[in-house]
Each structure stands twice: as structure tokens, then as C-alpha cells.
Design a protein around this motif. Structure first.
Motif, PDB file in Angstrom:
ATOM      1  N   ASP A 198     -13.394   9.640  -5.636  1.00 50.37           N
ATOM      2  CA  ASP A 198     -12.384   9.915  -6.518  1.00 50.37           C
ATOM      3  C   ASP A 198     -11.127   9.606  -5.967  1.00 50.37           C
ATOM      4  OD1 ASP A 198     -14.090  10.290  -8.544  1.00 50.37           O
ATOM      5  OD2 ASP A 198     -14.160  12.500  -8.302  1.00 50.37           O
ATOM      6  N   ALA A 199     -10.907  10.040  -4.428  1.00 50.90           N
ATOM      7  CA  ALA A 199      -9.794  10.010  -3.867  1.00 50.90           C
ATOM      8  C   ALA A 199      -9.315   8.568  -3.705  1.00 50.90           C
ATOM      9  CB  ALA A 199      -9.859  10.656  -2.207  1.00 50.90           C
ATOM     10  N   TRP A 200     -10.299   7.572  -3.254  1.00 49.55           N
ATOM     11  CA  TRP A 200      -9.958   6.117  -2.867  1.00 49.55           C
ATOM     12  C   TRP A 200      -9.467   5.736  -4.391  1.00 49.55           C
ATOM     13  CZ3 TRP A 200     -10.420   2.084   0.443  1.00 49.55           C
ATOM     14  CH2 TRP A 200     -10.348   1.091   0.060  1.00 49.55           C
ATOM     15  N   THR A 201     -10.023   5.974  -5.527  1.00 48.47           N
ATOM     16  CA  THR A 201      -9.555   5.331  -6.680  1.00 48.47           C
ATOM     17  C   THR A 201      -8.279   5.749  -7.150  1.00 48.47           C
ATOM     18  OG1 THR A 201     -11.923   5.179  -7.485  1.00 48.47           O
ATOM     19  CG2 THR A 201     -10.112   5.315  -9.401  1.00 48.47           C
ATOM     20  N   ALA A 202      -7.922   7.344  -6.879  1.00 48.16           N
ATOM     21  CA  ALA A 202      -6.660   7.866  -7.028  1.00 48.16           C
ATOM     22  C   ALA A 202      -5.590   7.082  -6.305  1.00 48.16           C
ATOM     23  CB  ALA A 202      -6.631   9.256  -6.761  1.00 48.16           C
ATOM     24  N   VAL A 203      -5.771   6.803  -5.180  1.00 48.73           N
ATOM     25  CA  VAL A 203      -4.662   6.136  -4.350  1.00 48.73           C
ATOM     26  C   VAL A 203      -4.754   4.522  -4.583  1.00 48.73           C
ATOM     27  CG1 VAL A 203      -3.818   5.878  -2.095  1.00 48.73           C
ATOM     28  CG2 VAL A 203      -4.676   8.098  -2.671  1.00 48.73           C
ATOM     29  N   LEU A 204      -6.120   4.051  -3.834  1.00 46.29           N
ATOM     30  CA  LEU A 204      -5.791   2.644  -3.819  1.00 46.29           C
ATOM     31  C   LEU A 204      -6.369   2.008  -5.160  1.00 46.29           C
ATOM     32  CD1 LEU A 204      -7.528   1.915  -0.258  1.00 46.29           C
ATOM     33  CD2 LEU A 204      -5.009   1.812  -0.974  1.00 46.29           C
ATOM     34  N   GLY A 205      -6.587   2.779  -5.940  1.00 47.56           N
ATOM     35  CA  GLY A 205      -7.142   2.206  -7.357  1.00 47.56           C
ATOM     36  C   GLY A 205      -5.918   2.018  -8.209  1.00 47.56           C
ATOM     37  N   PHE A 206      -4.713   2.471  -7.811  1.00 48.62           N
ATOM     38  CA  PHE A 206      -3.616   2.095  -8.482  1.00 48.62           C
ATOM     39  C   PHE A 206      -2.997   0.752  -7.936  1.00 48.62           C
ATOM     40  CE2 PHE A 206      -0.137   3.057 -11.148  1.00 48.62           C
ATOM     41  CZ  PHE A 206       0.924   3.228 -10.878  1.00 48.62           C
ATOM     42  N   VAL A 207      -3.338   0.335  -6.814  1.00 44.74           N
ATOM     43  CA  VAL A 207      -2.770  -0.602  -5.962  1.00 44.74           C
ATOM     44  C   VAL A 207      -2.630  -1.931  -6.661  1.00 44.74           C
ATOM     45  CG1 VAL A 207      -3.238  -2.385  -3.926  1.00 44.74           C
ATOM     46  CG2 VAL A 207      -3.140  -0.014  -3.695  1.00 44.74           C
ATOM     47  N   PRO A 208      -3.647  -2.372  -7.620  1.00 43.65           N
ATOM     48  CA  PRO A 208      -3.338  -3.790  -8.384  1.00 43.65           C
ATOM     49  C   PRO A 208      -2.132  -3.620  -9.202  1.00 43.65           C
ATOM     50  CG  PRO A 208      -5.810  -3.053  -8.316  1.00 43.65           C
ATOM     51  CD  PRO A 208      -5.123  -1.779  -7.630  1.00 43.65           C
ATOM     52  N   ILE A 211       0.640  -1.141  -0.071  1.00 46.50           N
ATOM     53  CA  ILE A 211       0.078   0.119   0.012  1.00 46.50           C
ATOM     54  C   ILE A 211       0.751   1.140   0.016  1.00 46.50           C
ATOM     55  CG2 ILE A 211      -1.784   1.524   1.318  1.00 46.50           C
ATOM     56  CD1 ILE A 211      -2.664  -1.412   2.329  1.00 46.50           C
ATOM     57  N   GLY A 212       1.921   1.282   1.056  1.00 46.78           N
ATOM     58  CA  GLY A 212       2.825   2.578   0.854  1.00 46.78           C
ATOM     59  C   GLY A 212       3.494   2.713  -0.503  1.00 46.78           C
ATOM     60  N   ALA A 213       3.621   1.641  -1.291  1.00 44.87           N
ATOM     61  CA  ALA A 213       4.275   1.908  -2.526  1.00 44.87           C
ATOM     62  C   ALA A 213       3.590   2.610  -3.567  1.00 44.87           C
ATOM     63  CB  ALA A 213       4.785   0.412  -3.069  1.00 44.87           C
ATOM     64  N   THR A 214       2.330   2.795  -3.200  1.00 45.96           N
ATOM     65  CA  THR A 214       1.440   3.572  -4.382  1.00 45.96           C
ATOM     66  C   THR A 214       1.927   5.065  -4.250  1.00 45.96           C
ATOM     67  OG1 THR A 214      -0.198   4.040  -2.672  1.00 45.96           O
ATOM     68  CG2 THR A 214      -0.558   2.196  -4.016  1.00 45.96           C
ATOM     69  N   LYS A 215       2.844   5.569  -3.368  1.00 46.72           N
ATOM     70  CA  LYS A 215       2.984   6.924  -3.476  1.00 46.72           C
ATOM     71  C   LYS A 215       4.657   6.919  -3.506  1.00 46.72           C
ATOM     72  CE  LYS A 215       3.618  11.144  -0.548  1.00 46.72           C
ATOM     73  NZ  LYS A 215       3.196  11.807   0.626  1.00 46.72           N
ATOM     74  N   ALA A 255      -2.367 -10.944  -3.019  1.00 51.11           N
ATOM     75  CA  ALA A 255      -3.326 -11.065  -4.054  1.00 51.11           C
ATOM     76  C   ALA A 255      -4.594 -10.929  -3.657  1.00 51.11           C
ATOM     77  CB  ALA A 255      -3.133 -12.501  -4.691  1.00 51.11           C
ATOM     78  N   LEU A 256      -5.021 -11.331  -2.659  1.00 46.93           N
ATOM     79  CA  LEU A 256      -6.237 -11.131  -1.695  1.00 46.93           C
ATOM     80  C   LEU A 256      -6.621  -9.827  -1.648  1.00 46.93           C
ATOM     81  CD1 LEU A 256      -9.102 -12.239  -0.855  1.00 46.93           C
ATOM     82  CD2 LEU A 256      -7.635 -12.759   1.255  1.00 46.93           C
ATOM     83  N   MET A 257      -5.637  -8.998  -1.002  1.00 43.72           N
ATOM     84  CA  MET A 257      -5.673  -7.624  -0.802  1.00 43.72           C
ATOM     85  C   MET A 257      -6.060  -6.852  -2.062  1.00 43.72           C
ATOM     86  SD  MET A 257      -3.031  -5.012   0.946  1.00 43.72           S
ATOM     87  CE  MET A 257      -1.962  -5.039  -0.637  1.00 43.72           C
ATOM     88  N   SER A 258      -5.233  -7.186  -3.082  1.00 42.05           N
ATOM     89  CA  SER A 258      -5.455  -6.521  -4.172  1.00 42.05           C
ATOM     90  C   SER A 258      -6.793  -6.627  -4.780  1.00 42.05           C
ATOM     91  CB  SER A 258      -4.408  -6.861  -5.286  1.00 42.05           C
ATOM     92  OG  SER A 258      -4.732  -6.234  -6.538  1.00 42.05           O
ATOM     93  N   ALA A 259      -7.382  -7.930  -4.900  1.00 43.17           N
ATOM     94  CA  ALA A 259      -8.717  -8.317  -5.250  1.00 43.17           C
ATOM     95  C   ALA A 259      -9.889  -7.528  -4.629  1.00 43.17           C
ATOM     96  CB  ALA A 259      -8.697  -9.794  -5.316  1.00 43.17           C
ATOM     97  N   THR A 260      -9.542  -7.393  -3.358  1.00 44.38           N
ATOM     98  CA  THR A 260     -10.332  -6.896  -2.497  1.00 44.38           C
ATOM     99  C   THR A 260     -10.619  -5.344  -2.779  1.00 44.38           C
ATOM    100  OG1 THR A 260     -10.286  -8.484  -0.705  1.00 44.38           O
ATOM    101  CG2 THR A 260     -11.131  -6.336  -0.085  1.00 44.38           C
TER     102      THR A 260
END
Length: 247
Positions: free
Chosen positions: A123-133, A39-43, A101-106
Motif C-alpha cells: 500500500d505504501a509503494w502504491t501510495a507513493v510510486l503508484g502516482f508516478v506514471p 520521483i521527487g515530484a510525487t510529493k 518513460a522506461l522508469m514509469s513503465a517499470t
């Protein structure tokens, strides 16, 4: 069996033995660090102004939020391989893989779910965690390559040196494992190999900077943590009732 007040007999509850070792605790810490780092690696994080030497940018230093904790997964990976061997290390690596993998799918499912009418943060959720997959795919493939190479090199070196020269196998395995991990991760997460997963790529000079800095940083962390890794490995070996030194 015991007899109750009514005269009936009952069988005492039975539970499986969890063992007296520390494998479960190390496995939990290993997986936790992996998930937090993904999760931290998204930034992306940048330190310093732009400085060029002979036309090549040496500053700023570019890394990501995963750099805070991810190197510690290699410290624990070393503990797993050194103390428990390849089979138990492989089990930990696959457990981390499945959980990530389960975290990403969730996160994908949560992002796709319709937000509540009075919740304004989609939009904020998508901008940050939407990049996680994309990050998780990069992390998982790099993680599998890096951790397996790390464990394999350490176990092979231990087969030759037995309990001697621990620092050699710790550093060598990390240099090899982190190189594979960093190359695969960077090329997929922020390079052209991950374009099909969505999102763009950072410029090549930044990507090279990011890759080299990430690899050097992670290896440096391993070296800095060597005294602590020595103590942790020694403590875990003492607390494992069935630990059998190599040789």
C-alpha cells in the motif's frame, strides 16, 4: 597482430573511441537529474501558513519535491544547446524522454506484480510510486515542450548575437521554456487535464499558486546560477577540441 607462445597469431582487442569531450558526462547528469526529479515530484511541499491578500491566497507556498533538482536540468540544457547546438541538445532531450518513460513503465509493472506474502509495504509503494506514471506523463510532456523551446530560443538568439550577450539568451530561453514546462506539468499532474490518468485535482487557487510559484522559482534558480553556468559553459567549450564559435 601479435604471435602467441604456440605460434598462432592474434588480433589486439579494438574499442570504439569515446571522444575527448564532455558531452557524455553532461548527458548522464542531465538524465539523472530528470529521473530523480520525477520521483521527487510525487510529493507536494508546503511552506508557511495560509495568508490571503484581497481574497487571493499568497501563502502558503506550494511546490513539489522535484523543485530541488529539476531547475538544474535547464542549466545543463543551456550548456548542451550553447556548446553542442540543437542536434546534440535534441539527442539529450529524447534520451531523457526514453529513460523517464522506461522508469514509469517499470514502476507500473512492479506495482502490478503480486507482493511477497511477508512484505507489508504494498500500500505504501502504491501510495507513493503508484502516482508516478501521472507525474511522469505530465513531466515528459512539459519537459518536451519546455526543453525544446529552451534550446530553440537559445540557439536562435545565438545565431544573431554569436558569442556575445550570453546572459540574454540564457535568461530568455529559460523564461520561455520554464513557462511552457510549468503550465503543462501543473495542469496534467495536479489539474483537470490529468484526471483521466487517475487521481484527483487540487483546488484552482492552489493550482494557480503552485504554477506561478514553480515558474518564478525555476527562473530565479537560473538567474542565481548564472555565474556558475557561465563558468561551466566556458570550461566545456575549452575542453571540446572541435568547438567552433558561432559567426
Amino acid at each position: 597482430m601479435t604471435r602467441t607462445e604456440t605460434g598462432a597469431t592474434s588480433t589486439p582487442a579494438s574499442y570504439a573511441s569515446g571522444g575527448r569531450g564532455n558531452y557524455d558526462l553532461i548527458l548522464a547528469a542531465f538524465c539523472g537529474l530528470l529521473l530523480i526529479s520525477n520521483i521527487g515530484a510525487t510529493k507536494l511541499i508546503q511552506f508557511g501558513p495560509r495568508v490571503e491578500v484581497l481574497g487571493y491566497p499568497v501563502l502558503p507556498i506550494i511546490t513539489d519535491g522535484g523543485a530541488f533538482l529539476f531547475p538544474l536540468t535547464y542549466v545543463l540544457g543551456d550548456v548542451l544547446a550553447e556548446v553542442y547546438g540543437m542536434r546534440k541538445a535534441r539527442r539529450a532531450i529524447f534520451t531523457g524522454f526514453v529513460l523517464a518513460a522506461l522508469m514509469s513503465a517499470t514502476f507500473v509493472a512492479v506495482d502490478a506484480a503480486p507482493p511477497a506474502s511477508d512484505w507489508p509495504n504494498q500500500d505504501a509503494w502504491t501510495a507513493v510510486l503508484g502516482f508516478v506514471p501521472r507525474i511522469v506523463v505530465a513531466s515528459l510532456l512539459g519537459y518536451l515542450a519546455g526543453q525544446f523551446l529552451n534550446a530553440y530560443v537559445l540557439v536562435r538568439l545565438k545565431a544573431r548575437a554569436n558569442e556575445n550577450r550570453l546572459w540574454v539568451r540564457l535568461v530568455t530561453s529559460t523564461v520561455v521554456g520554464e513557462l511552457a514546462d510549468t503550465l503543462v506539468f501543473c495542469l496534467i499532474a495536479f489539474g483537470p487535464l490529468g484526471a483521466f490518468l487517475g487521481g484527483g485535482s487540487i483546488p484552482w487557487d492552489s493550482l494557480v499558486n503552485y504554477t506561478i510559484v514553480g515558474w518564478v522559482y525555476k527562473v530565479t534558480v537560473e538567474v542565481v546560477f548564472l555565474p556558475m553556468t557561465y563558468r561551466v559553459i566556458a570550461a566545456v567549450k575549452r575542453r571540446e577540441p572541435d568547438y567552433a564559435p558561432a559567426g
